[in-house]
Design an enzyme around this catalytic site. Structure first.
Site, PDB file in Angstrom:
ATOM      1  N   LYS A  36      -6.692   6.424   0.995  1.00  0.00           N
ATOM      2  CA  LYS A  36      -7.267   6.086   2.297  1.00  0.00           C
ATOM      3  C   LYS A  36      -8.136   7.227   2.842  1.00  0.00           C
ATOM      4  O   LYS A  36      -8.100   8.355   2.318  1.00  0.00           O
ATOM      5  CB  LYS A  36      -6.122   5.748   3.257  1.00  0.00           C
ATOM      6  CG  LYS A  36      -5.357   4.472   2.861  1.00  0.00           C
ATOM      7  CD  LYS A  36      -4.307   4.115   3.922  1.00  0.00           C
ATOM      8  CE  LYS A  36      -3.590   2.817   3.581  1.00  0.00           C
ATOM      9  NZ  LYS A  36      -2.617   2.438   4.650  1.00  0.00           N
TER      10      LYS A  36
ATOM     11  N   ARG B 121       5.130   1.177  -5.429  1.00  0.00           N
ATOM     12  CA  ARG B 121       5.737   1.134  -4.084  1.00  0.00           C
ATOM     13  C   ARG B 121       6.799   2.231  -3.967  1.00  0.00           C
ATOM     14  O   ARG B 121       6.907   2.894  -2.931  1.00  0.00           O
ATOM     15  CB  ARG B 121       6.343  -0.239  -3.798  1.00  0.00           C
ATOM     16  CG  ARG B 121       5.356  -1.385  -3.656  1.00  0.00           C
ATOM     17  CD  ARG B 121       4.367  -1.280  -2.527  1.00  0.00           C
ATOM     18  NE  ARG B 121       4.953  -1.026  -1.243  1.00  0.00           N
ATOM     19  CZ  ARG B 121       4.280  -1.177  -0.082  1.00  0.00           C
ATOM     20  NH1 ARG B 121       3.009  -1.606  -0.074  1.00  0.00           N
ATOM     21  NH2 ARG B 121       4.850  -0.892   1.068  1.00  0.00           N
TER      22      ARG B 121
ATOM     23  N   THR C  89       6.213   3.254   4.710  1.00  0.00           N
ATOM     24  CA  THR C  89       4.939   3.218   5.436  1.00  0.00           C
ATOM     25  C   THR C  89       4.776   4.439   6.343  1.00  0.00           C
ATOM     26  O   THR C  89       3.702   5.039   6.410  1.00  0.00           O
ATOM     27  CB  THR C  89       4.863   1.928   6.291  1.00  0.00           C
ATOM     28  OG1 THR C  89       5.105   0.806   5.438  1.00  0.00           O
ATOM     29  CG2 THR C  89       3.511   1.786   6.952  1.00  0.00           C
TER      30      THR C  89
ATOM     31  N   ARG D 268       3.559   9.590   0.291  1.00  0.00           N
ATOM     32  CA  ARG D 268       3.400   9.630   1.751  1.00  0.00           C
ATOM     33  C   ARG D 268       4.168  10.801   2.368  1.00  0.00           C
ATOM     34  O   ARG D 268       3.692  11.423   3.324  1.00  0.00           O
ATOM     35  CB  ARG D 268       3.817   8.289   2.349  1.00  0.00           C
ATOM     36  CG  ARG D 268       2.696   7.241   2.156  1.00  0.00           C
ATOM     37  CD  ARG D 268       3.152   5.843   2.428  1.00  0.00           C
ATOM     38  NE  ARG D 268       2.046   4.892   2.534  1.00  0.00           N
ATOM     39  CZ  ARG D 268       2.206   3.569   2.560  1.00  0.00           C
ATOM     40  NH1 ARG D 268       3.418   3.047   2.469  1.00  0.00           N
ATOM     41  NH2 ARG D 268       1.165   2.771   2.662  1.00  0.00           N
TER      42      ARG D 268
ATOM     43  N   HIS E 146      -2.638   3.071   0.002  1.00  0.00           N
ATOM     44  CA  HIS E 146      -2.223   1.662  -0.003  1.00  0.00           C
ATOM     45  C   HIS E 146      -1.703   1.327  -1.393  1.00  0.00           C
ATOM     46  O   HIS E 146      -2.206   1.846  -2.389  1.00  0.00           O
ATOM     47  CB  HIS E 146      -3.422   0.753   0.304  1.00  0.00           C
ATOM     48  CG  HIS E 146      -3.145  -0.700  -0.007  1.00  0.00           C
ATOM     49  ND1 HIS E 146      -2.532  -1.544   0.891  1.00  0.00           N
ATOM     50  CD2 HIS E 146      -3.360  -1.443  -1.127  1.00  0.00           C
ATOM     51  CE1 HIS E 146      -2.396  -2.744   0.339  1.00  0.00           C
ATOM     52  NE2 HIS E 146      -2.883  -2.713  -0.887  1.00  0.00           N
TER      53      HIS E 146
HETATM   54  N1  UDP Z   1       0.200   0.314   9.967  1.00  0.00           N
HETATM   55  C1  UDP Z   1       0.122   0.933  11.205  1.00  0.00           C
HETATM   56  N2  UDP Z   1       1.157   0.759  12.098  1.00  0.00           N
HETATM   57  C2  UDP Z   1       2.255   0.013  11.797  1.00  0.00           C
HETATM   58  C3  UDP Z   1       2.322  -0.628  10.547  1.00  0.00           C
HETATM   59  C4  UDP Z   1       1.289  -0.454   9.661  1.00  0.00           C
HETATM   60  O1  UDP Z   1      -0.853   1.614  11.497  1.00  0.00           O
HETATM   61  O2  UDP Z   1       3.164  -0.107  12.641  1.00  0.00           O
HETATM   62  C5  UDP Z   1      -0.891   0.488   9.001  1.00  0.00           C
HETATM   63  C6  UDP Z   1      -0.552   1.519   7.938  1.00  0.00           C
HETATM   64  O3  UDP Z   1      -1.759   2.193   7.556  1.00  0.00           O
HETATM   65  C7  UDP Z   1      -0.048   0.636   6.804  1.00  0.00           C
HETATM   66  C8  UDP Z   1      -0.972  -0.576   6.924  1.00  0.00           C
HETATM   67  O4  UDP Z   1      -1.127  -0.747   8.340  1.00  0.00           O
HETATM   68  O5  UDP Z   1      -0.135   1.271   5.543  1.00  0.00           O
HETATM   69  C9  UDP Z   1      -0.453  -1.861   6.313  1.00  0.00           C
HETATM   70  O6  UDP Z   1       0.846  -2.116   6.827  1.00  0.00           O
HETATM   71  P1  UDP Z   1       2.023  -2.581   5.855  1.00  0.00           P
HETATM   72  O7  UDP Z   1       3.143  -3.044   6.732  1.00  0.00           O
HETATM   73  O8  UDP Z   1       1.488  -3.535   4.842  1.00  0.00           O
HETATM   74  O9  UDP Z   1       2.493  -1.205   5.184  1.00  0.00           O
HETATM   75  P2  UDP Z   1       2.342  -0.685   3.671  1.00  0.00           P
HETATM   76  O10 UDP Z   1       2.432  -1.882   2.757  1.00  0.00           O
HETATM   77  O11 UDP Z   1       1.009   0.011   3.569  1.00  0.00           O
HETATM   78  O12 UDP Z   1       3.492   0.275   3.485  1.00  0.00           O
HETATM   79 MG    MG Z   2       1.379  -3.674   2.780  1.00  0.00          MG
END
Ligand code: UDP
Ligand code: MG
Length: 140
Positions: free
Chosen positions: A9, A85, A91, A102, A115
């Site tokens: 990202k 993952r 996240t 992360r 991502h």
């Molecule tokens: N995100 C955010 N706030 C949140 C949840 C998600 O800014 O509360 C952003 C974050 O960059 C995350 C992306 O949105 O990676 C996609 O969310 P997802 O729940 O799919 O998380 P990921 O699969 O990336 O762990």
């Molecule tokens: Mg996701």
């Protein structure tokens, strides 16, 4: 072996962590099958994250993902989706396990470095989003 999509990202690329993250992923056993650097338009970022369009963070997410270049890549490994993952961690970096991408490289829950696709079906669609048939000759 199977394939998944990762995107480094704008926070990671902009702070010159792309090489370290790539080395970390290669060290974890992933092989790079396709890779490029590009800037997403608002339309492209919005479409990529369309599943989140009703969420409160959607506008901020699209803004962030268009704030600088990103590096999408196709990674190959045994059980690539689940393996990646696991390798990226939760996240929110504050909740990510020690040694995950992360935990090591992300700034915050929004600016979280990487991502990764969350299912084989989504991986297939996300790979096709970034890589053409021609690019995917290398992927097979
Ligand atoms: N995100 C955010 N706030 C949140 C949840 C998600 O800014 O509360 C952003 C974050 O960059 C995350 C992306 O949105 O990676 C996609 O969310 P997802 O729940 O799919 O998380 P990921 O699969 O990336 O762990
Ligand atoms: Mg996701």
């Amino acid at each position: 072996m199977s394939l998944t999509l990762a995107i480094l990202k704008p926070d990671a690329v902009g702070s010159s962590k792309a090489g370290k993250i790539l080395a970390h992923l290669e060290g974890a056993g992933f092989r790079v099958r396709a890779l490029k650097l590009l800037s997403l338009s608002k339309e492209q970022a919005g479409a990529f994250y369309a599943v989140h369009r009703e969420r409160g963070f959607y506008a901020e997410l699209v803004e962030f993902m268009t704030s600088g270049p990103v590096i999408p890549m196709v990674l190959e490994a045994d059980d690539a989706v689940a393996k990646l993952r696991g390798a990226i961690g939760a996240t929110d970096p504050a909740e990510a396990a020690p040694g995950t991408v992360r935990k090591l490289f992300a700034e915050s829950k929004g600016r979280n470095a990487i991502h990764a696709s969350d299912s084989d079906e989504n991986a297939k669609g996300e790979i096709a989003f970034f890589f053409s048939e021609y690019d995917r000759i290398a992927v097979r």
